[in-house]
Enzyme design. Structure first.
Site, PDB file in Angstrom:
ATOM      1  N   LYS A  13     -41.148  13.472 -40.973  1.00 49.03           N
ATOM      2  CA  LYS A  13     -40.306  12.500 -40.261  1.00 49.03           C
ATOM      3  C   LYS A  13     -39.126  12.038 -41.114  1.00 49.03           C
ATOM      4  O   LYS A  13     -37.997  12.011 -40.642  1.00 49.03           O
ATOM      5  CB  LYS A  13     -41.121  11.258 -39.848  1.00 49.03           C
ATOM      6  CG  LYS A  13     -42.187  11.514 -38.815  1.00 49.03           C
ATOM      7  CD  LYS A  13     -42.766  10.208 -38.286  1.00 49.03           C
ATOM      8  CE  LYS A  13     -43.421   9.348 -39.343  1.00 49.03           C
ATOM      9  NZ  LYS A  13     -44.599   9.959 -39.996  1.00 49.03           N
ATOM     10  N   ARG A  88     -45.894   1.711 -35.104  1.00 51.68           N
ATOM     11  CA  ARG A  88     -47.119   2.393 -35.500  1.00 51.68           C
ATOM     12  C   ARG A  88     -48.331   1.861 -34.750  1.00 51.68           C
ATOM     13  O   ARG A  88     -49.435   2.396 -34.920  1.00 51.68           O
ATOM     14  CB  ARG A  88     -47.354   2.191 -36.987  1.00 51.68           C
ATOM     15  CG  ARG A  88     -46.884   3.368 -37.851  1.00 51.68           C
ATOM     16  CD  ARG A  88     -47.121   2.936 -39.267  1.00 51.68           C
ATOM     17  NE  ARG A  88     -47.330   3.957 -40.230  1.00 51.68           N
ATOM     18  CZ  ARG A  88     -46.380   4.368 -41.069  1.00 51.68           C
ATOM     19  NH1 ARG A  88     -45.149   3.953 -40.950  1.00 51.68           N
ATOM     20  NH2 ARG A  88     -46.681   5.225 -42.012  1.00 51.68           N
ATOM     21  N   ARG A 122     -45.476  16.421 -51.961  1.00 46.09           N
ATOM     22  CA  ARG A 122     -44.236  15.650 -51.942  1.00 46.09           C
ATOM     23  C   ARG A 122     -43.957  15.011 -53.308  1.00 46.09           C
ATOM     24  O   ARG A 122     -44.858  14.504 -53.965  1.00 46.09           O
ATOM     25  CB  ARG A 122     -44.353  14.560 -50.868  1.00 46.09           C
ATOM     26  CG  ARG A 122     -43.135  13.672 -50.788  1.00 46.09           C
ATOM     27  CD  ARG A 122     -42.987  13.052 -49.446  1.00 46.09           C
ATOM     28  NE  ARG A 122     -44.132  12.244 -49.037  1.00 46.09           N
ATOM     29  CZ  ARG A 122     -44.208  11.667 -47.853  1.00 46.09           C
ATOM     30  NH1 ARG A 122     -43.257  11.822 -46.966  1.00 46.09           N
ATOM     31  NH2 ARG A 122     -45.269  10.944 -47.537  1.00 46.09           N
ATOM     32  N   ARG A 155     -45.745   9.681 -55.009  1.00 47.60           N
ATOM     33  CA  ARG A 155     -45.906   8.329 -54.485  1.00 47.60           C
ATOM     34  C   ARG A 155     -47.387   7.983 -54.526  1.00 47.60           C
ATOM     35  O   ARG A 155     -48.223   8.817 -54.196  1.00 47.60           O
ATOM     36  CB  ARG A 155     -45.438   8.309 -53.030  1.00 47.60           C
ATOM     37  CG  ARG A 155     -44.248   7.413 -52.803  1.00 47.60           C
ATOM     38  CD  ARG A 155     -43.662   7.658 -51.448  1.00 47.60           C
ATOM     39  NE  ARG A 155     -44.609   7.351 -50.376  1.00 47.60           N
ATOM     40  CZ  ARG A 155     -44.333   7.498 -49.086  1.00 47.60           C
ATOM     41  NH1 ARG A 155     -43.139   7.940 -48.721  1.00 47.60           N
ATOM     42  NH2 ARG A 155     -45.214   7.219 -48.161  1.00 47.60           N
ATOM     43  N   ARG A 166     -54.603   7.706 -44.470  1.00 47.59           N
ATOM     44  CA  ARG A 166     -53.417   7.431 -43.649  1.00 47.59           C
ATOM     45  C   ARG A 166     -53.428   8.263 -42.367  1.00 47.59           C
ATOM     46  O   ARG A 166     -52.989   7.811 -41.314  1.00 47.59           O
ATOM     47  CB  ARG A 166     -52.147   7.713 -44.466  1.00 47.59           C
ATOM     48  CG  ARG A 166     -51.935   6.686 -45.564  1.00 47.59           C
ATOM     49  CD  ARG A 166     -50.879   7.120 -46.544  1.00 47.59           C
ATOM     50  NE  ARG A 166     -49.571   7.137 -45.950  1.00 47.59           N
ATOM     51  CZ  ARG A 166     -48.590   7.965 -46.301  1.00 47.59           C
ATOM     52  NH1 ARG A 166     -48.793   8.869 -47.223  1.00 47.59           N
ATOM     53  NH2 ARG A 166     -47.429   7.897 -45.730  1.00 47.59           N
TER      54      ARG A 166
HETATM   55  P1  AMP Z   1     -44.366   5.543 -44.609  1.00 49.40           P
HETATM   56  O1  AMP Z   1     -43.383   5.788 -45.703  1.00 49.40           O
HETATM   57  O2  AMP Z   1     -43.736   5.417 -43.268  1.00 49.40           O
HETATM   58  O3  AMP Z   1     -45.504   6.514 -44.620  1.00 49.40           O
HETATM   59  O4  AMP Z   1     -45.007   4.103 -44.893  1.00 49.40           O
HETATM   60  C1  AMP Z   1     -45.691   3.815 -46.096  1.00 49.40           C
HETATM   61  C2  AMP Z   1     -46.613   2.623 -45.911  1.00 49.40           C
HETATM   62  O5  AMP Z   1     -45.854   1.460 -45.517  1.00 49.40           O
HETATM   63  C3  AMP Z   1     -47.661   2.777 -44.819  1.00 49.40           C
HETATM   64  O6  AMP Z   1     -48.814   3.485 -45.268  1.00 49.40           O
HETATM   65  C4  AMP Z   1     -47.958   1.317 -44.491  1.00 49.40           C
HETATM   66  O7  AMP Z   1     -48.761   0.723 -45.507  1.00 49.40           O
HETATM   67  C5  AMP Z   1     -46.586   0.683 -44.566  1.00 49.40           C
HETATM   68  N1  AMP Z   1     -45.880   0.755 -43.269  1.00 49.40           N
HETATM   69  C6  AMP Z   1     -44.728   1.434 -42.987  1.00 49.40           C
HETATM   70  N2  AMP Z   1     -44.342   1.265 -41.710  1.00 49.40           N
HETATM   71  C7  AMP Z   1     -45.276   0.461 -41.142  1.00 49.40           C
HETATM   72  C8  AMP Z   1     -45.468  -0.074 -39.841  1.00 49.40           C
HETATM   73  N3  AMP Z   1     -44.622   0.207 -38.842  1.00 49.40           N
HETATM   74  N4  AMP Z   1     -46.550  -0.871 -39.647  1.00 49.40           N
HETATM   75  C9  AMP Z   1     -47.403  -1.177 -40.618  1.00 49.40           C
HETATM   76  N5  AMP Z   1     -47.298  -0.695 -41.869  1.00 49.40           N
HETATM   77  C10 AMP Z   1     -46.251   0.111 -42.148  1.00 49.40           C
END
Ligand code: AMP
Length: 212
Positions: A13, A88, A122, A155, A166
């Site tokens: 994404k 989400r 990654r 990360r 996740r």
């Molecule tokens: P991502 O980079 O989008 O995978 O986000 C990394 C982390 O940020 C996720 O595993 C969540 O802990 C938090 N996070 C990001 N976007 C959201 C969201 N829309 N709702 C809740 N937690 C989020």
């Protein structure tokens, strides 16, 4: 273009969001990036979010919804946006729908085994946050960023155990949004496997072909 990107962690994404944002001339809004920055800067929001982000758990809806509400009010987002990582949950999707109507929701999907490979390969620049992948998008010099020469790191939430968690969170909480957007008639689906350019072409075909 007001676009929501959906898909499990590791589907690509973020990478496609950068390309799509460039193409449509709208900001790429990644809630994960915003949250990580807040955590690094130790802001009040960052302190609230830190334990969730580290564990790969969802930050509470009210916190993330307010964060997005503020971001979408900024001037650059008035002409459109690529939302990456939000919504989400059903509650987030409904809140967004009240703020602004998305034109399209683009689902990037992948085979489950590929997701683990993708996320654990990654690497991210600790300085400028550019994203690489050991298999599909390696840096010219191993371990260092092409753009700024910064060190590439894994990360914390890309470790295998956290990635599995996740994906489980995605299956339980975010997958139901596919039918949410299908019912609204704005869902397009794209297979996320292959080169970045190929996936981008597929996404563009799906988005333009589906345009009303
Ligand atoms: P991502 O980079 O989008 O995978 O986000 C990394 C982390 O940020 C996720 O595993 C969540 O802990 C938090 N996070 C990001 N976007 C959201 C969201 N829309 N709702 C809740 N937690 C989020």
């Amino acid at each position: 273009m007001k676009l929501v990107l959906l898909g499990p962690p590791g589907a690509g994404k973020g990478t496609q969001a950068v390309r799509l944002a460039e193409h449509f001339g709208v900001p790429h809004i990644s809630t994960g990036d915003i949250l990580r920055r807040q955590v690094a800067e130790k802001t009040d929001l960052g302190k609230k979010a830190e334990r969730y982000v580290r564990a790969g758990k969802l930050v509470p809806d009210d916190v993330v919804i307010e964060m997005v509400r503020k971001r979408l009010k900024q001037k650059d987002a008035q002409k459109g946006f690529i939302l990456d990582g939000f919504p989400r949950t059903r509650e987030q999707a409904e809140a967004l729908d009240k703020m602004v109507k998305a034109d399209r929701a683009l689902l990037l999907f992948l085979d489950p085994e590929d997701l683990i490979k993708r996320s654990t390969g990654r690497r991210v620049c600790e300085n400028c946050e550019s994203v690489y992948h050991l298999l599909t998008n390696p840096p010219k010099e191993p371990g260092f960023c092409d753009r700024c020469g910064g060190k590439l790191i894994v990360r914390e939430d890309d470790r295998e155990e956290t990635v599995r968690h996740r994906i489980q969170v995605y299956d339980e909480q975010t997958k139901p949004l596919i039918s949410f957007y299908k019912e609204k008639g704005i869902l397009v689906q794209v297979y996320g496997s292959g080169l970045i350019d190929e996936v981008f072409e597929r996404a563009m075909d799906a988005l333009t072909g589906a345009k009303r």
